[in-house]
Scaffold this motif. Structure first.
Motif, mmCIF file in Angstrom:
data_model
loop_
_atom_site.group_PDB
_atom_site.id
_atom_site.type_symbol
_atom_site.label_atom_id
_atom_site.label_comp_id
_atom_site.label_asym_id
_atom_site.label_seq_id
_atom_site.Cartn_x
_atom_site.Cartn_y
_atom_site.Cartn_z
ATOM 1 N N ARG A 187 -26.827 -17.559 -48.588
ATOM 2 C CA ARG A 187 -26.772 -16.817 -49.376
ATOM 3 C C ARG A 187 -27.937 -17.112 -50.412
ATOM 4 N NH1 ARG A 187 -25.329 -15.717 -54.727
ATOM 5 N NH2 ARG A 187 -24.700 -13.580 -55.338
ATOM 6 N N LEU A 188 -28.208 -18.245 -50.764
ATOM 7 C CA LEU A 188 -29.224 -18.855 -51.608
ATOM 8 C C LEU A 188 -30.596 -18.655 -50.935
ATOM 9 C CD1 LEU A 188 -30.205 -20.136 -54.243
ATOM 10 C CD2 LEU A 188 -29.880 -22.567 -53.023
ATOM 11 N N ILE A 189 -30.673 -19.063 -49.531
ATOM 12 C CA ILE A 189 -31.711 -18.590 -48.811
ATOM 13 C C ILE A 189 -32.138 -17.214 -48.638
ATOM 14 C CG2 ILE A 189 -32.917 -18.749 -46.500
ATOM 15 C CD1 ILE A 189 -30.967 -21.332 -45.851
ATOM 16 N N THR A 190 -31.412 -16.466 -48.565
ATOM 17 C CA THR A 190 -31.890 -14.992 -48.494
ATOM 18 C C THR A 190 -32.251 -14.622 -50.025
ATOM 19 O OG1 THR A 190 -30.188 -14.586 -46.964
ATOM 20 C CG2 THR A 190 -30.811 -12.779 -48.247
ATOM 21 N N GLN A 191 -31.725 -15.310 -50.913
ATOM 22 C CA GLN A 191 -31.971 -15.007 -52.503
ATOM 23 C C GLN A 191 -33.419 -15.162 -52.546
ATOM 24 O OE1 GLN A 191 -28.737 -16.595 -54.558
ATOM 25 N NE2 GLN A 191 -28.015 -14.333 -55.432
ATOM 26 N N ILE A 192 -33.770 -16.575 -52.234
ATOM 27 C CA ILE A 192 -35.264 -17.035 -52.459
ATOM 28 C C ILE A 192 -36.365 -16.403 -51.641
ATOM 29 C CG2 ILE A 192 -36.627 -19.132 -51.798
ATOM 30 C CD1 ILE A 192 -34.008 -20.829 -52.768
ATOM 31 N N ARG A 193 -35.811 -15.855 -50.280
ATOM 32 C CA ARG A 193 -36.681 -15.011 -49.823
ATOM 33 C C ARG A 193 -36.849 -13.531 -50.303
ATOM 34 N NH1 ARG A 193 -34.939 -17.248 -44.479
ATOM 35 N NH2 ARG A 193 -36.326 -18.637 -43.890
ATOM 36 N N ASP A 194 -35.871 -13.083 -50.823
ATOM 37 C CA ASP A 194 -35.863 -11.888 -51.466
ATOM 38 C C ASP A 194 -36.716 -11.845 -52.575
ATOM 39 O OD1 ASP A 194 -34.575 -10.711 -49.510
ATOM 40 O OD2 ASP A 194 -32.596 -10.589 -50.585
ATOM 41 N N ALA A 195 -36.973 -12.933 -53.196
ATOM 42 C CA ALA A 195 -37.786 -13.189 -54.536
ATOM 43 C C ALA A 195 -39.030 -13.490 -54.191
ATOM 44 C CB ALA A 195 -36.955 -14.223 -55.432
ATOM 45 N N GLY A 196 -39.399 -13.473 -53.035
ATOM 46 C CA GLY A 196 -40.776 -13.649 -52.640
ATOM 47 C C GLY A 196 -41.368 -14.818 -52.052
ATOM 48 N N CYS A 197 -40.578 -16.045 -51.907
ATOM 49 C CA CYS A 197 -40.916 -17.119 -51.106
ATOM 50 C C CYS A 197 -40.349 -17.448 -49.799
ATOM 51 C CB CYS A 197 -40.183 -18.364 -52.171
ATOM 52 S SG CYS A 197 -40.669 -19.922 -51.279
ATOM 53 N N ASP A 198 -41.154 -17.380 -48.838
ATOM 54 C CA ASP A 198 -40.738 -17.708 -47.515
ATOM 55 C C ASP A 198 -40.791 -18.851 -46.925
ATOM 56 O OD1 ASP A 198 -40.154 -14.879 -47.034
ATOM 57 O OD2 ASP A 198 -42.362 -14.439 -46.925
ATOM 58 N N ASP A 199 -41.549 -19.803 -47.621
ATOM 59 C CA ASP A 199 -41.711 -21.255 -47.169
ATOM 60 C C ASP A 199 -40.440 -22.216 -47.590
ATOM 61 O OD1 ASP A 199 -42.344 -23.852 -46.316
ATOM 62 O OD2 ASP A 199 -44.325 -23.778 -47.040
ATOM 63 N N ILE A 200 -39.387 -22.062 -47.038
ATOM 64 C CA ILE A 200 -38.295 -22.933 -47.540
ATOM 65 C C ILE A 200 -37.784 -24.038 -46.592
ATOM 66 C CG2 ILE A 200 -35.876 -22.374 -48.125
ATOM 67 C CD1 ILE A 200 -36.345 -19.450 -48.283
ATOM 68 N N THR A 201 -37.266 -24.997 -47.125
ATOM 69 C CA THR A 201 -37.189 -26.229 -46.336
ATOM 70 C C THR A 201 -35.729 -26.730 -46.913
ATOM 71 O OG1 THR A 201 -39.632 -27.065 -46.015
ATOM 72 C CG2 THR A 201 -37.793 -28.515 -45.770
ATOM 73 N N VAL A 202 -34.976 -27.281 -45.962
ATOM 74 C CA VAL A 202 -33.627 -27.250 -46.321
ATOM 75 C C VAL A 202 -33.226 -29.045 -45.945
ATOM 76 C CG1 VAL A 202 -31.200 -27.110 -46.242
ATOM 77 C CG2 VAL A 202 -32.600 -25.145 -46.065
ATOM 78 N N LEU A 203 -33.123 -29.845 -47.186
ATOM 79 C CA LEU A 203 -32.984 -31.205 -46.650
ATOM 80 C C LEU A 203 -31.200 -31.253 -46.406
ATOM 81 C CD1 LEU A 203 -35.027 -32.730 -49.685
ATOM 82 C CD2 LEU A 203 -35.633 -32.269 -47.309
ATOM 83 N N THR A 204 -31.200 -32.099 -45.322
ATOM 84 C CA THR A 204 -29.860 -32.321 -44.924
ATOM 85 C C THR A 204 -29.380 -33.652 -44.654
ATOM 86 O OG1 THR A 204 -30.143 -32.158 -42.604
ATOM 87 C CG2 THR A 204 -29.960 -29.948 -43.581
ATOM 88 N N ARG A 205 -28.194 -33.980 -44.821
ATOM 89 C CA ARG A 205 -27.749 -35.280 -44.618
ATOM 90 C C ARG A 205 -27.554 -35.757 -43.178
ATOM 91 N NH1 ARG A 205 -30.153 -36.349 -48.523
ATOM 92 N NH2 ARG A 205 -29.129 -36.509 -50.600
ATOM 93 N N PRO A 206 -27.682 -36.904 -42.676
ATOM 94 C CA PRO A 206 -27.323 -37.143 -41.408
ATOM 95 C C PRO A 206 -25.849 -36.880 -41.017
ATOM 96 C CG PRO A 206 -28.484 -39.221 -42.516
ATOM 97 C CD PRO A 206 -28.048 -38.217 -43.616
ATOM 98 N N ASP A 207 -25.351 -36.597 -39.691
ATOM 99 C CA ASP A 207 -24.093 -36.428 -39.371
ATOM 100 C C ASP A 207 -23.799 -34.941 -40.010
ATOM 101 O OD1 ASP A 207 -24.425 -38.617 -37.977
ATOM 102 O OD2 ASP A 207 -23.743 -39.798 -39.423
ATOM 103 N N THR A 208 -24.459 -34.127 -40.363
ATOM 104 C CA THR A 208 -23.932 -32.729 -41.015
ATOM 105 C C THR A 208 -24.382 -31.866 -39.916
ATOM 106 O OG1 THR A 208 -25.801 -32.557 -42.318
ATOM 107 C CG2 THR A 208 -23.923 -33.534 -43.505
ATOM 108 N N ASP A 209 -23.655 -30.868 -39.782
ATOM 109 C CA ASP A 209 -23.866 -29.717 -38.999
ATOM 110 C C ASP A 209 -24.132 -28.545 -39.758
ATOM 111 O OD1 ASP A 209 -24.389 -28.120 -36.648
ATOM 112 O OD2 ASP A 209 -22.062 -28.051 -36.025
ATOM 113 N N ILE A 210 -25.415 -28.194 -39.839
ATOM 114 C CA ILE A 210 -25.616 -27.064 -40.699
ATOM 115 C C ILE A 210 -26.626 -26.276 -39.968
ATOM 116 C CG2 ILE A 210 -27.000 -26.193 -42.856
ATOM 117 C CD1 ILE A 210 -26.285 -28.549 -44.212
ATOM 118 N N THR A 211 -26.193 -24.992 -39.848
ATOM 119 C CA THR A 211 -27.169 -23.796 -39.299
ATOM 120 C C THR A 211 -27.560 -22.927 -40.204
ATOM 121 O OG1 THR A 211 -25.834 -24.047 -37.390
ATOM 122 C CG2 THR A 211 -27.057 -21.999 -37.432
#
Length: 671
Positions: A25-49
């Motif tokens: 939801r947050l990624i969609t909101q950031i894109r809708d606000a005009g920012c398309d270059d989004i990087t998500v930092l994740t922790r090891p051994d986490t399964d995030i899609t």
């Protein structure tokens, strides 16, 4: 191009529905606000899609390293930081991401007891605790401030003492004395999600708010001036809704406001006795011009309200709005001066008043701009206990008391004292009201004269109070790497040795001497002199530029930009009067130069100037000496020589602006 980095948080993986998490939801909101270059930092051994680039990060120290790599990868634009578990409305997210100014800031609220408390002064976040404001988990670092952090990026071990990479970046901004704006969306809660029920409850809470009514209510400035509050904002929201419904953007409304002001100025210039309809009709023409002025001011308010209502902000639109405000008012001055001349008033009296009013306003607004920088700098530095000594002396304590009294008066919102304090400084709406009413009732010359008297009183009032408060602030607003741009010394500054002599180390003193010489030059020129005014004008230029490359670390150095504006405008005025330059040509040149300085002021906050090459303006000393040289040549030949040079210089500087405006308009249309 903006970039966003989303930091790891356990609540980001909370499912809101079968195919959407808090992070999605947050990624969609950031894109809708005009920012398309989004990087998500994740922790090891986490399964995030998620539909964004991902970088595995071992912990807070590594987060900080990755943020630095993304921040300084050569791309332009601001950097946004957010926590993956932030649950907020689209309006709240856009409130941060749609800010096209050069400000850096952080979202704050008071609804999340789990968020760290922060202190807020003058709309700035000054550091941790004690609240009641709390961090909201979304921050912006502007491109300008990223440049200041590049050589001072926080070390990895800073995360252990600050609570993570997010707090470490904020602490680095505070350490560099960068003002951090507090973004608020009062009435729209935002929280870090702890579980699915908490996230759903937060969404339900802000979803129950009538967003259209909320945005329309917050589109109108809460702290506007008296005339704007009751004569414009009481009904302008209807125009805002109509414009939004028709799909009109703020920039075309700005152009409509400009067109109405041009019409008013033309009527003031041609609607006087003997030009259009005779003496009996002149009052009716002036009344029509006054009506056009009113609606021009209405549309001037509507463009900003529409931008806030639709959250449609552009850097060029903010710049154009600021430049249009001053251009319109200068056009009105010129129209009134031309109209007064047409009725038989001596040109030197009519145009002289218009020139004086324009200079007084430009100098005062430049001082206003840098005084605001002084206060912001003082808030940040005093919050970190950076001052070398507490305020001492009667002047400092009086300044403190004046500051406290001012805050108390402004805190009593819309009380009689509140309105008196806001009105005594001659705000734009009240200035336009005075010009319109006085022109209809007493004629154009009286209107300009009354405005000039008010401007001088406002300048004296603000100057005295701010001088005393400066003793209490004890900070240097011009202790910054970009001070040369706001001095606008141009090519001649390179001839000055850095801190080469004692006089150069006192930039405020040299500026005061330059202002005095320029004032004497104008006075002697007005009394009929030729060579004395030109000699004094040359002295003023030399005195003003001596400290071009000196350190500006005095507490009163914030007055230097305004002083230098007064010097150049005074030098050009003295040279023009001494050489017998046509008054409309002299006024035009002064107006173009004044707008050039407003462009510099716009860059302080909006960082939106489309003027790509500042050196094309030559610098104020070169322009001043060119005017003096033209006047000297005219004294030996004919006033036509100086008039031609002044006109050519006005056309040249205006061409820089016109070309930039056209380019900016095209870019804004394509955005």
């Amino acid at each position: 191009m903006s970039r966003a980095v989303i930091l790891p948080a356990p609540g980001g993986s909370i499912d809101l529905s079968d195919d959407c998490t808090v992070l999605d939801r947050l990624i969609t909101q950031i894109r809708d606000a005009g920012c398309d270059d989004i990087t998500v930092l994740t922790r090891p051994d986490t399964d995030i899609t998620c539909k964004a680039a991902q970088i595995e990060s071992d912990g807070p120290d590594t987060d900080l390293e990755h943020i630095g790599e993304i921040a300084f990868n050569g791309a332009a634009g601001p950097l946004y930081l957010a926590f993956a578990d932030l649950v907020a409305s689209q309006t709240t997210v856009a409130a941060v991401l749609s800010d096209s100014s050069r400000r850096s800031g952080v979202l704050i609220g008071a609804e999340d007891p789990a968020a760290p408390p922060v202190s807020v002064e003058r709309g700035l976040v000054t550091g941790p605790g004690p609240g009641p404001a709390r961090l909201g988990g979304l921050a912006k670092v502007s491109e300008a401030h990223l440049g200041r952090l590049k050589r001072h990026w926080p070390a990895a071990d800073r995360t252990s003492s600050t609570g993570g990479a997010f707090d470490a970046v904020l602490a680095a901004l505070h350490a560099r004395a960068v003002p951090v704006t507090a973004y608020r969306t009062a009435g729209l809660p935002h929280r870090h999600a702890r579980d699915a029920d908490d996230a759903a409850a937060t969404i339900d809470e802000f979803s129950s708010v009538d967003m259209d009514a909320w945005r329309l209510r917050n589109a109108v400035k809460h702290d506007d001036d008296l005339f704007a509050t009751y004569a414009v904002s009481s009904w302008s929201p209807k125009l805002v809704k109509l414009a939004a419904r028709l799909g009109v953007t703020p920039t075309p409304i700005t152009w409509v406001s400009i067109a109405l002001a041009v019409g008013a100025a033309a009527i003031f210039a041609t609607g006087s006795s003997g030009l259009v309809g005779g003496a009996d009709a002149s009052v009716l023409w002036y009344a029509l011009a006054a009506a056009l002025m009113y609606f021009s001011f209405v549309f001037d308010c509507v463009d900003g309200q529409l931008a806030r209502y639709t959250q449609h902000f552009t850097a060029f639109g903010g710049w154009l709005d600021m430049m249009a405000d001053r251009s319109k008012e200068f056009l009105i001055y010129a129209g009134l001066a031309a109209g007064a001349t047409a009725t038989g008033t001596a040109p030197e009296a009519a145009w002289g008043l218009a020139v004086a009013a324009m200079i007084a306003q430009t100098v005062r607004h430049t001082a206003d701009t840098w005084y605001a920088v002084l206060l912001d700098t003082a808030v940040v530095r005093q919050a970190r206990r950076r001052e070398t000594a507490p305020p001492v002396g009667r002047a400092a304590h009086l300044g403190q008391r004046l500051g406290s009294a001012s805050e108390q008066v402004m805190g009593a919102h819309r009380s009689p004292l509140y309105w008196a304090k806001r009105t005594v400084v001659a705000p734009v709406g009240e200035r336009w009201l005075l010009l319109a009413v006085a022109a209809v009732a007493f004629g154009p010359q009286i209107a300009i004269g009354a405005l000039l008297v008010w401007q001088l009183l406002a300048l004296a009032y603000t100057g005295l109070g701010r001088t005393l408060r400066t003793f209490a602030a004890r900070t240097a607003a011009l202790r910054r790497p970009d001070r040369a741009a706001h001095r606008d010394d141009g090519i001649l500054a390179r001839l000055m040795p850095p801190n080469g002599h004692r006089f150069a180390k006192l930039p405020a003193v040299s500026t005061v001497l330059a202002v005095g010489a320029a004032a004497l030059a104008v006075q002697t020129a007005a009394t009929g002199g030729t060579w004395w005014p030109l000699g004094l004008a040359a002295v003023a230029v030399l005195a003003g530029i001596t400290s071009a490359r000196s350190d500006h670390d005095g507490i009163f150095d914030w007055l230097i930009p305004a002083g230098l504006r007064a010097v150049e405008l005074g030098v050009v005025t003295a040279a023009g009067i001494a050489a017998g330059v046509s008054w409309p040509v002299l006024f035009t040149l002064l107006g173009v130069i004044a707008l050039y300085f407003y462009d510099l002021a716009a860059g302080l906050d909006k960082a939106a100037s489309p003027v790509a090459r500042r050196e094309l303006g030559l610098g104020w000393p070169a322009r001043g000496l060119l005017a003096v040289a033209a006047a000297a040549a005219a004294a030996l030949t004919s006033p036509v020589v100086a008039t031609a040079v002044f006109a050519a210089l006005a056309v040249y500087v205006a061409a820089v602006f016109v070309g930039a405006i056209v380019t900016g308009t095209v870019r804004a249309a394509r955005a």
